[in-house]
Write an enzyme that holds these catalytic residues in place. Structure first.
Site, mmCIF file in Angstrom:
data_model
loop_
_atom_site.group_PDB
_atom_site.id
_atom_site.type_symbol
_atom_site.label_atom_id
_atom_site.label_comp_id
_atom_site.label_asym_id
_atom_site.label_seq_id
_atom_site.Cartn_x
_atom_site.Cartn_y
_atom_site.Cartn_z
ATOM 1 N N HIS A 71 0.867 -1.186 0.000
ATOM 2 C CA HIS A 71 0.000 0.000 0.000
ATOM 3 C C HIS A 71 0.897 1.227 0.000
ATOM 4 O O HIS A 71 1.549 1.529 0.998
ATOM 5 C CB HIS A 71 -0.923 0.005 1.211
ATOM 6 C CG HIS A 71 -1.741 1.257 1.310
ATOM 7 N ND1 HIS A 71 -2.605 1.640 0.307
ATOM 8 C CD2 HIS A 71 -1.810 2.230 2.252
ATOM 9 C CE1 HIS A 71 -3.179 2.786 0.646
ATOM 10 N NE2 HIS A 71 -2.706 3.171 1.811
ATOM 11 N N ASP A 118 1.096 5.047 -0.277
ATOM 12 C CA ASP A 118 0.422 6.344 -0.223
ATOM 13 C C ASP A 118 1.082 7.342 -1.161
ATOM 14 O O ASP A 118 2.302 7.526 -1.126
ATOM 15 C CB ASP A 118 0.464 6.903 1.195
ATOM 16 C CG ASP A 118 -0.430 6.142 2.149
ATOM 17 O OD1 ASP A 118 -1.622 6.001 1.829
ATOM 18 O OD2 ASP A 118 0.063 5.682 3.194
ATOM 19 N N ASP A 147 -7.671 1.576 2.351
ATOM 20 C CA ASP A 147 -7.278 2.515 3.405
ATOM 21 C C ASP A 147 -8.202 3.706 3.609
ATOM 22 O O ASP A 147 -8.177 4.306 4.676
ATOM 23 C CB ASP A 147 -5.854 3.015 3.138
ATOM 24 C CG ASP A 147 -5.225 3.653 4.370
ATOM 25 O OD1 ASP A 147 -5.631 3.303 5.495
ATOM 26 O OD2 ASP A 147 -4.327 4.497 4.219
ATOM 27 N N HIS A 170 -6.186 9.715 -0.660
ATOM 28 C CA HIS A 170 -6.900 9.743 0.619
ATOM 29 C C HIS A 170 -6.116 10.393 1.755
ATOM 30 O O HIS A 170 -6.623 10.434 2.886
ATOM 31 C CB HIS A 170 -7.357 8.331 1.012
ATOM 32 C CG HIS A 170 -6.256 7.322 1.099
ATOM 33 N ND1 HIS A 170 -5.889 6.529 0.035
ATOM 34 C CD2 HIS A 170 -5.436 6.979 2.111
ATOM 35 C CE1 HIS A 170 -4.900 5.740 0.391
ATOM 36 N NE2 HIS A 170 -4.599 5.986 1.653
#
EC number: 3.2.1.24
Length: 999
Positions: free
Chosen positions: A73, A75, A197, A448
């Protein structure tokens, strides 16, 4: 970001038999005959989509199959900037280097053909891809073709769902999916949405995913109480019916809640960032642990399998920025798979472990041929424990939220002008114009931790930098396009600080031109406000006629602003000329009554407090006592119930009743022919202008808040609250990503019995464009200019959070309080207040909200420029449409797609049954033939929402629901260029065009 504490229908399988060859990379562009009369071609290919599952691994139907999903994951900005994450800079902040992750994963996949991996963030992958050699790209293409490297989601980023506007979501998904389509063809087309997430999930997001052609949706975060109930009732997986207007299964999406958010099971994290013991299978070693690990894993798998309904369960093997040394993961997973599966023969264990992907797991669920429950609401608000509601980020970093919304507006204008002017927009007298940098920057902002306001301060600064740098090439493009379309080469100026009344050209020039571009599909009457230095100006319209104008003095600064009303055609511009006149003493208007009104509205203010006290709709004969004031919640730093503090994510006031910023306001009344204003000063850090223009059916409240004082040691969360006597029965209404409306009920959740631990924060919901209350007769609606948190905490009351400044971190990983360095941040914004009869309210708020998101763009020029073409007379007014669009239709997208191709999206912006008075909720039929004036459409192909596959070839997995069979669309038939839009329907086209020679 990882961890709740952010650390460590029709019968299912209607197309399952079709596993033929994949569609080629040219699937989006099949050969079409020249069209003498324009038509849209529909072909039925109902089983094409199922072919994408042919690379899935074999399972054992008589066993519990554990699908291991290796993933990372990544970001796109959070604790570090996008570039810092990609290159692995500042690992003292967070050890993370995305380029090394991808290098390592590819190498490890090649070492064992059974290994699989999914990747998500195309903002990173596309950058890495461009740096690879042809040989490496060839290897990766083969891994993708074999299904060993699979893309999930496929957007530029994994966007937030609470603070994003649906238009920007569609754009960022389109950008990422287009890269995959052009790079890998249909082999790289994601089949599942993957939002592991984001901090809560919106219904509109699911609807958009369904319309993009996804077969399923996986996510990690949901309310802890909701998850507990779902585990008990075996509803961790169901079909999400994500629209009340679109006919099922158009917006139906199979949805799966991952068992461990998106992390590996406890004790099974074998990344170099983890401390779990590796698999030691050598019995001679004193560290031997294989037998115990197998026993532990089998119990884990069995227990987890009991929470789901099929013989399949999924385990996510990865987390934040993991797999930088992919070998440590894959080597241990290889051992785990071998050791567990060996127990099948040795001990008759009925558990089968395999490398898999979310799509392959979904494929097995579909083949199970079960009937699934249906969800119709959303997953807001999200709490990861008592007193821990993630509702603060709905309002965090309000300046960045506004900049993002302004940039969306600016990008759409840029895209439209590029489409209208054609190649002349990209290369012209002002240089090379390009919409791509702003398109990419806007896509990054949907992440996000970007528009959500949940990154560190230096990362937020970098997001703003990316937007600013994206504006510049768009300004060049727009200058080229305006010169081409108007026939004049002016020295165009873009005043980016008009919101704080700064524009050097208008404040110094004796004469100048104002070009107003309107991106809406219908003409607008729009009030232009420009900072000036004199008191008298002459304004002329495109035909040279004098138009009324006013110069008003701003009491707080003693500066002046010029006002005039501009009439601008649909998808076009009008050019107004302005010149100074001899100065006269400004005339002041005095009035003892604090009242402002026009032909439609009257607003009264309490003469003792200066606060708004009454709003009257003169047109509909409605009178509503309403009091508006500013309050602040004292931010919790923890108490005896919980140590949880308010922070970037979490909203937690230390008491339920907010405090007044001030019980009264100093007021100044301004009345001129083109505007009436009440200036309210509540404190040294909070003020507001309440404004009415002629012909305006809403009250404008322009608020200025900040810098919020924290010298008293208290963090503050500031709200604007409207109090009325409306009997609202605990109900209020908010939009979902700026589109459909959801009913909210205080202290209630539709699918489980709520134990409410935070009466304020637990009733906050995301507001992207509007919030309203109604008693069934009257409706009070407030439109926002950015995403904010909002609620109705008592009947007749409505509140929106406009700013927050906090002194403590909320322990969700950011590691710094939401407290901008120095004196703090001051923010300016607008709320538009509408009072209507309930049956006519939608017509007002829908059309006004559209104008807020796609507001006219002002471009300035000195005037007197040379002709663009000597043989062509300049034009001072232009419309890109030959006829206006009906009010219920929005031109959602008009953008260049290729050298002679445009991307066109048309949207019905009303819901079923929303408006009966003007029939705006009825289907609308449009003839696209000769709709546009700047170009001719020669070929039209309809696609899915993200434009990455032809609609004719799109087919999704079918699911049976507990609500009964869902009729699926019959095979498509050729239709003419006359299209029909049903309520809330968006139709997407790739249009081949030929531009008019004279623009």
């Amino acid at each position: 970001m990882v961890g709740d504490a952010r650390p460590s229908g029709v019968r299912a399988g209607g197309c399952r038999g079709a596993v033929g060859s994949r569609t080629s990379s040219r699937a989006l562009r099949p050969p079409l005959p020249p069209l003498s009369s324009l038509f849209v071609l529909f072909l039925a290919a109902p089983c094409a989509w199922a072919a994408g599952y042919k690379t899935c691994p074999k399972v054992k139907p008589d066993m519990l199959n554990v699908h291991l999903v290796p993933h990372t994951h990544d970001d796109v900005g959070w604790l570090k900037t996008v570039d810092q994450y990609f290159y692995g800079i500042y690992n003292n902040i967070q050890p993370a280097g995305v380029q090394y992750i991808l290098d390592s994963v590819i190498s490890s996949l090649l070492a064992n053909p059974t290994r699989r991996f999914i990747y998500v963030e195309i903002a990173f992958f596309s950058r890495w891809w461009r740096q690879q050699t042809n040989a490496t790209q060839k290897i990766v293409r083969e891994l993708v073709r074999q299904g060993r490297l699979e893309f999930a989601n496929g957007g530029w980023v994994m966007n937030d769902e609470a603070t994003t506007h649906y238009g920007a979501i569609i754009d960022q998904m389109t950008l990422g999916l287009r890269f995959l389509e052009e790079t890998f063809g249909s082999d790289g087309r994601p089949r599942v949405a993957w939002h592991i997430d984001p901090f809560g999930h919106s219904r509109e997001q699911a609807s958009l995913f369904a319309q993009m052609g996804f077969d399923g949706f996986f996510f990690g975060r949901l309310d802890y109480q909701d998850k507990k109930v779902r585990k008990k009732t075996l509803q961790m997986e169901q079909v999400w019916r994500a629209s009340t207007s679109l006919k099922p299964p158009t917006a139906d999406l199979f949805t799966s809640v991952l068992p461990n958010m998106y992390n590996p099971p406890e004790g099974l994290c074998w990344d170099m960032l983890c401390a779990d013991k590796p698999v030691v299978e050598d019995t001679r070693s004193p560290e031997y642990n294989a037998k115990e690990l197998v026993r532990y894993f089998l119990k884990l798998a069995t227990d987890q399998g009991k929470l789901y309904r099929t013989k399949h369960t999924v385990m996510t093997m990865g987390s934040d920025f993991q797999y930088e040394n992919a070998n440590t993961w894959f080597k241990n997973l290889d051992k785990l798979i071998q050791l567990v599966n060996a127990q099948q023969r040795a001990n008759g264990i009925r558990v089968n472990v395999l490398y898999s992907t979310p799509a392959c797991y979904l494929w097995e669920l579909n083949k199970a041929n079960l009937s699934w429950s249906v969800k119709k609401d959303d997953f807001f608000p999200y709490a990861d424990g008592p007193y821990m509601f993630w509702t603060g980020y709905f309002s965090s970093r309000p300046a960045l939220k506004r900049y993002e919304r302004l940039s969306y507006n600016f990008l759409q204008v840029c895209n439209q002008l590029e489409a209208l002017a054609g190649p002349a927009a990209n290369v012209g007298p002002y240089g090379s114009g390009d919409s791509a940098p702003l398109n990419e920057a806007m896509a990054v902002l949907q992440h996000h931790d970007a528009v959500s306001g949940t990154s560190r301060q230096h990362v937020a600064n970098d997001y703003a930098r990316q937007l600013s740098e994206g504006w510049r090439p768009c300004e060049v493009l727009m200058s080229n396009a305006l010169a081409h379309l108007s026939g004049l080469k002016e020295d165009f100026a873009f005043c980016r600080k008009l919101n704080i009344s700064i524009c050097p050209l208008t404040q110094t020039a004796e004469r100048f031109q104002v070009i107003v571009y309107n991106p809406l599909g219908r003409k607008v009457d729009w009030m232009v406000r420009l900072p000036v230095s004199k008191h008298v100006y002459l304004v002329k319209d495109p035909g040279g006629k004098i138009v009324p104008s006013d110069v008003v003095t701003i009491p707080s600064s003693d500066s002046q602003e010029l006002l005039f009303s501009a009439l601008v055609p649909a998808v076009g511009f009008s050019i107004y000329s302005v010149s100074q006149m001899p100065n006269q003493r400004p005339q002041k208007s005095w009035s003892r009554d604090l009242v402002i009104q026009n032909e439609y509205l009257r607003a009264r203010f309490d003469p003792n407090t200066g606060l708004l006290m009454e709003l009257e709709n003169l047109e509909q004969n409605l009178l509503l006592p309403v009091r508006q004031a500013f309050y602040w919640y004292n931010a919790s730093t923890g108490n005896n119930l919980s140590s949880q503090a308010s922070g970037a994510y979490i909203f937690r006031p230390n008491q339920n009743k907010p405090l007044f910023v001030s019980h009264w306001a100093q007021t100044h009344l301004v009345k001129a022919s083109l505007v009436q204003e009440v200036h309210q000063n509540f404190s040294a850090w909070c003020s507001q202008v309440v404004r009415l223009y002629p012909r305006q059916r809403h009250l404008e409240l322009e608020w200025t808040v900040g810098p919020i004082p924290v010298g008293d040691g208290w963090g503050k969360e500031v709200i604007s609250r409207f109090d009325t006597a409306l009997a609202t029965r605990g109900l209020f209404y908010t939009d979902s990503n700026g589109r459909e409306i959801l009913e909210r009920r205080r202290n209630y959740r539709p699918t489980w019995k709520l134990n409410q631990t935070e009466p304020v924060a637990g009733n906050y919901y995301p507001v992207n464009s509007r919030i309203y209350i109604t008693d069934g007769n009257m409706q009070l609606t407030v439109l926002t200019d950015r995403s904010q948190g909002g609620s109705s905490l008592r009947d007749g009351s409505l509140e929106l959070m406009v700013h927050r400044r906090l002194l403590k971190d909320d322990a969700r990983g950011v590691g710094e309080p939401l407290n901008k360095e120095g004196s703090g941040l001051w923010v300016r914004g607008r709320h538009l207040v509408l009072l209507d009869k309930k049956e006519t309210a939608a017509a007002r708020h829908r059309l006004q909200a559209e104008m807020e998101v796609l507001a006219p763009q002002v471009v300035l020029a000195q005037g007197g420029g040379a002709r663009y073409r000597l043989e062509k007379a300049p034009r001072t007014q232009f419309s890109g449409l030959r006829r206006e669009l009906p009010p219920s239709v929005r031109l959602l997208t008009l953008a260049r797609w290729g050298p002679e191709t445009l991307l066109l999206r048309l949207e019905h912006q009303f819901a079923v049954g929303e408006d009966s008075g003007r029939n705006l909720s009825s289907p609308v039929t449009l003839d696209l033939t000769n709709l546009f004036s700047a170009f001719t459409i020669t070929n039209l192909r309809e696609t899915t929402l993200a434009a990455n596959q032809l609609l004719a070839y799109a087919s999704r997995l079918q699911w049976t629901t507990d609500t009964g069979p869902t009729p699926h669309p019959s095979p498509s038939r050729p239709v003419s260029a006359t299209i029909t839009l049903q309520p809330m329907e968006i139709r997407t086209f790739l249009a081949s065009v030929q531009w008019e020679e004279d623009g």
